[in-house]
Design a protein around this motif. Sequence first.
Motif, PDB file in Angstrom:
ATOM      1  N   UNK A  30       4.487   8.183   2.090  1.00 36.88           N
ATOM      2  CA  UNK A  30       4.796   9.337   1.245  1.00 36.88           C
ATOM      3  C   UNK A  30       3.886  10.499   1.597  1.00 36.88           C
ATOM      4  N   UNK A  31       3.407  10.499   2.816  1.00 40.08           N
ATOM      5  CA  UNK A  31       2.562  11.588   3.307  1.00 40.08           C
ATOM      6  C   UNK A  31       3.457  12.724   3.797  1.00 40.08           C
ATOM      7  N   UNK A  32       2.896  13.851   4.223  1.00 44.26           N
ATOM      8  CA  UNK A  32       3.717  14.991   4.647  1.00 44.26           C
ATOM      9  C   UNK A  32       4.711  14.604   5.742  1.00 44.26           C
ATOM     10  N   UNK A  37       0.830  -1.192   0.000  1.00 45.84           N
ATOM     11  CA  UNK A  37       0.000   0.000   0.000  1.00 45.84           C
ATOM     12  C   UNK A  37       0.866   1.244   0.000  1.00 45.84           C
ATOM     13  N   UNK A  38       0.260   2.354  -0.385  1.00 39.80           N
ATOM     14  CA  UNK A  38       0.967   3.627  -0.403  1.00 39.80           C
ATOM     15  C   UNK A  38       0.146   4.643   0.374  1.00 39.80           C
ATOM     16  N   UNK A  39       0.750   5.252   1.385  1.00 39.55           N
ATOM     17  CA  UNK A  39       0.082   6.301   2.164  1.00 39.55           C
ATOM     18  C   UNK A  39       0.599   7.649   1.694  1.00 39.55           C
ATOM     19  N   UNK A  68       9.517   7.780   3.001  1.00 37.59           N
ATOM     20  CA  UNK A  68      10.182   8.864   2.280  1.00 37.59           C
ATOM     21  C   UNK A  68      11.060   9.672   3.228  1.00 37.59           C
ATOM     22  N   UNK A  69      12.131  10.237   2.708  1.00 41.94           N
ATOM     23  CA  UNK A  69      12.970  11.104   3.517  1.00 41.94           C
ATOM     24  C   UNK A  69      12.250  12.418   3.750  1.00 41.94           C
ATOM     25  N   UNK A  70      12.451  13.119   4.859  1.00 44.06           N
ATOM     26  CA  UNK A  70      13.251  12.663   5.993  1.00 44.06           C
ATOM     27  C   UNK A  70      12.438  11.708   6.857  1.00 44.06           C
ATOM     28  N   UNK A  71      13.141  10.887   7.613  1.00 40.93           N
ATOM     29  CA  UNK A  71      12.427   9.977   8.511  1.00 40.93           C
ATOM     30  C   UNK A  71      11.577  10.774   9.503  1.00 40.93           C
ATOM     31  N   UNK A  72      12.134  11.930   9.904  1.00 40.45           N
ATOM     32  CA  UNK A  72      11.410  12.766  10.867  1.00 40.45           C
ATOM     33  C   UNK A  72      11.786  14.215  10.615  1.00 40.45           C
ATOM     34  N   UNK A  98      -0.790  10.435  -1.503  1.00 42.40           N
ATOM     35  CA  UNK A  98      -0.892  10.320  -2.956  1.00 42.40           C
ATOM     36  C   UNK A  98      -0.615  11.648  -3.648  1.00 42.40           C
ATOM     37  N   UNK A  99       0.325  12.405  -3.079  1.00 41.44           N
ATOM     38  CA  UNK A  99       0.815  13.596  -3.773  1.00 41.44           C
ATOM     39  C   UNK A  99       1.739  13.183  -4.903  1.00 41.44           C
ATOM     40  N   UNK A 100       2.614  14.104  -5.333  1.00 42.15           N
ATOM     41  CA  UNK A 100       3.492  13.833  -6.475  1.00 42.15           C
ATOM     42  C   UNK A 100       4.350  12.600  -6.223  1.00 42.15           C
ATOM     43  N   UNK A 101       4.954  12.536  -5.023  1.00 40.74           N
ATOM     44  CA  UNK A 101       5.880  11.435  -4.738  1.00 40.74           C
ATOM     45  C   UNK A 101       5.130  10.123  -4.574  1.00 40.74           C
ATOM     46  N   UNK A 102       4.059  10.160  -3.777  1.00 39.54           N
ATOM     47  CA  UNK A 102       3.313   8.933  -3.541  1.00 39.54           C
ATOM     48  C   UNK A 102       2.674   8.396  -4.807  1.00 39.54           C
TER      49      UNK A 102
END
Lengths: 332, 332, 332, 332
Positions: free
Chosen positions: B71-73, B8-10, B94-98, B12-16
């Motif tokens: 891939x959320x904010x 699954x992908x969390x 996705x980077x950054x982890x935090x 869904x912006x450009x990266x997701x």
Amino acid sequence: MTGRLRVGVIGTGAMGSAHARTLAASVAGVELTAVHDLDADRAKALADEVGASAAPTPEALIAEVDAFVIASPDPTHVDLALAGVAAGRPMLCEKPLAVDADGARRVVDAEVAAGRRLVQVGFTRRYDPAFRELKAVVDAGDLGEVRIVHAVHRNATNSTSTDDATLVTGSMIHELDTLPWLLGDRLVAVRVESPVDRAFRDPQLATLRFGSGALATVEVFVNARYGYDVQTEIVGTAGTASLEPRSTVTTRRAGRAGTAVRDDFVAHFADGYRLELAAWAVAARAGTVDGPDAWDGYVANVAAAAGVRSLRSGEWEAVVPVERPALYETGR
Amino acid sequence: MTGRLRVGVIGTGAMGSAHARTLAASVAGVELTAVHDLDADRAKALADEVGASAAPTPEALIAEVDAFVIASPDPTHVDLALAGVAAGRPMLCEKPLAVDADGARRVVDAEVAAGRRLVQVGFTRRYDPAFRELKAVVDAGDLGEVRIVHAVHRNATNSTSTDDATLVTGSMIHELDTLPWLLGDRLVAVRVESPVDRAFRDPQLATLRFGSGALATVEVFVNARYGYDVQTEIVGTAGTASLEPRSTVTTRRAGRAGTAVRDDFVAHFADGYRLELAAWAVAARAGTVDGPDAWDGYVANVAAAAGVRSLRSGEWEAVVPVERPALYETGR
Amino acid sequence: MTGRLRVGVIGTGAMGSAHARTLAASVAGVELTAVHDLDADRAKALADEVGASAAPTPEALIAEVDAFVIASPDPTHVDLALAGVAAGRPMLCEKPLAVDADGARRVVDAEVAAGRRLVQVGFTRRYDPAFRELKAVVDAGDLGEVRIVHAVHRNATNSTSTDDATLVTGSMIHELDTLPWLLGDRLVAVRVESPVDRAFRDPQLATLRFGSGALATVEVFVNARYGYDVQTEIVGTAGTASLEPRSTVTTRRAGRAGTAVRDDFVAHFADGYRLELAAWAVAARAGTVDGPDAWDGYVANVAAAAGVRSLRSGEWEAVVPVERPALYETGR
Amino acid sequence: MTGRLRVGVIGTGAMGSAHARTLAASVAGVELTAVHDLDADRAKALADEVGASAAPTPEALIAEVDAFVIASPDPTHVDLALAGVAAGRPMLCEKPLAVDADGARRVVDAEVAAGRRLVQVGFTRRYDPAFRELKAVVDAGDLGEVRIVHAVHRNATNSTSTDDATLVTGSMIHELDTLPWLLGDRLVAVRVESPVDRAFRDPQLATLRFGSGALATVEVFVNARYGYDVQTEIVGTAGTASLEPRSTVTTRRAGRAGTAVRDDFVAHFADGYRLELAAWAVAARAGTVDGPDAWDGYVANVAAAAGVRSLRSGEWEAVVPVERPALYETGR
């Protein structure tokens, strides 16, 4: 169809192995279930690597898959394609479709009789992102009217050609397909000459003439030693466009600045092969082909035949137009 | 596990969206079954496009898949990663982890408590073929001992940064991970300066110091206007190596010869994203991670925190070494 | 001779003015004392600029200088060269030596009768540092045996050619001199074709065959619009060498990275013109010529004549070998 | 003055010999009449080559010429320049004007007392066509406001520096002059660091801060081994501009495509040296200087002194502004 596409690969040499690995790792929606090679040990090793079985014969492979790839030696392509048409299986057949135009015509005729397009021909460059961008520049009209093309096709060492006609039918055939596609123009005549006067004439310098009058120079050199190199420059009335070399890292050492030139066409066109297989798989699920079909394969073989004649005559040889069956009018 | 990996992908912006499409089309052995986004319409549209369902909540998505992509904010990453660890699901975050080192540390601590590495951090450049070739040149010793690195990271327009600290924690964090990896060296201090003296300082010029003494300059410029551009040159005692620009077609028109520079990092690093997802999927099937893990994500956040402090102080800020838990010693 | 060489320039158009300025500013040991042009005002303006006098006629100029440059329109070259031979004055005659081979032959015959070489022909590329480096690579054997050459010669707009034969006799004549010199090989046949079928055929695509069998493609395009561009790639059995474009500054702006391509052959070959004039002046002081002489000019005119015939016939036209007078055997 | 300018060259090492040969062969309106060197044999050999006499002492040379070039070792520059000012002779003094700011100030003070500018400092890059084109791009506003500059200055092997401060005062001094000139901006602070912690710190990485706030990174590496390399990239709010490498021929051989990188700064900047000498000669005939004068030399020495201090302190060192005497206000 629903579910995953069961695919097989016939021929497990460099090209077939690369296709099998790409299908197994980088193409969604397919399951590579079988491979076959006359060399059973080689087929078995690849089958184990990619999680497929090794089919004992091409016929057995064709029977057990939904679609297949033909990557066996060139002289076997026609019979395998005919078998695929008879079985109603979508195929990706490595270029050339046949070693001569008559063979390719038999495949076309079989498809016409069957009323279906099942054979896609592996003119990979049509899927290569760089060639596609080059075509986009031409199509956008940025170059004005195309007048001249300069193409270069070099291999470090000749690995496959047994006579110099093979440089035309096996290597130059890429340009014989790519350049008409890039220009959206019909090839009308071919002339092939060579700077060397010996049994195996390499390099060869071809001149192509298109319906619009545009001329192309094509250098094919299969013993260029330094590496694999494919260049294309398109010259129009408003500007030119050319492909950049594919380096990624420049080093400066010991008085030289430069990049590596490798001798590996599979790596050079890796993106193209992957995108080609992906597009083929999507089409195959729908029971048809994507991009270059048997007709394109036949047309390229007709052009190559003119090239081989010219290699002997030294004169312009016409690429006689043939009437395209209605089957191949759609989807273009 | 056997069978295909349900992913699954969390977000869904450009990266997701790009990750979802790549997973659906170009990664073998996975089935993209669910996507989620706070914007339910956007999630539904993507779900329809890729043949997945739209999960109503992140928790629901995590419950129904074998592995997932975050891939959320940025501010949501830690909680989602913690949820994934609690559920025992392999993740690509996705980077950054935090957004800060404390957050990243919580993920590390959770993994240590669970005794498993489940979080891979999306430092894509480690999968980019060009960066990998650059690293191979360094590792082969062709450059001698590395003394200096020059890195440049430019975006045409700032799309995400709300304050100038985000240039460090969101953009420069790539270099804070990539350069230690390229050099096989530990980052010991960071200094960040800017040519502009205003609230939003852009560009920023960082200097990095490594354990070996090597120095790196890093320019980050998120309003460079002309396009997306990533450059890296490594200078050693025996030579230099640098990345080539990624053009494919050169045009000559109207008094200029040149190539396009696009503003699309997804396209720029498309190969890296695909190879990253493929390697992650293989590792996720085995219940673990490939390449950069939560510890790498934490270390980059620690370095970024030093960078943010320096952006305020104008002085060298130490990247204080922290003891690596035994969990992260293996597989390196 | 002792003291400075008094030189004059006949013809004060773009080329003659450039030569005059270079002689006045950048060539040691010469004094530019006179210029002449049919357009007396233009001659006067240049004379004032460079501190010379404006001679009323070519004959008057020849009488008052030690050596002179012929940069007047092509049809005047032969008579001026004959006048120079009669007066015993060393000359640098702009290319082509003549508009046809018969004219060039008259100059050769006059020199043979006089027993002196006095006419140097302005094949500037032989002095261009880039072409000289290219020749050094060939001469060093780095490329193995030369098989193929690809040459391109483009102008933005046609400024001088009144008919399409002039593309051969005025533009392509550079390649007809340069390529045999680069390869140390004799030109044996020329074929000229064009993609356009109209009165003024531009571009033209020539094929050259050399004594060794080597083939060259030469594209001449005098309305290429985008700028002045000269490219040469030499392909041998051990590698290739090509000229780099002459950019000095790369800009990245508005989605494009690239360099300027100007439309100014004088600026493009500025180094070559200066070095040519300097070498000519040294030779002229010794009463002789440097580099390409009247024989070379004649040989190029013979090749160009074959090219013009081919432009009409579309066939290979032989460059018939002629016996070189003993006068031209020395100093090569 | 009327007639030719009689010039001499003091110092016949690599730089002085190159200047002497250029003056003898490629600069109009001058007569190279004398050379001098502590090594009388070396001076005699050069004198014979270029048709000059060898002066027994610098004083004797100064007495017999109209103008002269100082190319002797750096510590001798100030006394020779003072002698030239006393004798009223225009000079071209190789960079640096002095080994420290006090020495350069003495030359400035002497000129102010004499009321004449007689000393031009050999900041050759201001005459280099590539740097001039780069400056033209900046001046035209094509880049918007300049924010960052990246400069690199590498030599294959250290030929002249005896301690690491000399990297600043002898090598980096080029950038300390060139960058303010390129940007039309004042240098306000310098910081010099090094990745190596030893007596002879090489490479060095400097950061420069300008009045506008713009920052520059400057890498100086005098043992870079692979060749001589000078790079400059200017980054503005609307785009970037950078110098291209100076290759002329690309070869493809044995798996590599690339160009030569030579270790010869005289050849690299040959055009710049010639144009510098030509402009100087014109100014010297008029009793003055062209381009960078003693004040520019002094300002560069002041900046270099800040750099040397920083090499010790590791901190930003201010380049304290000094009041420019009225003599240096004109002609800028």
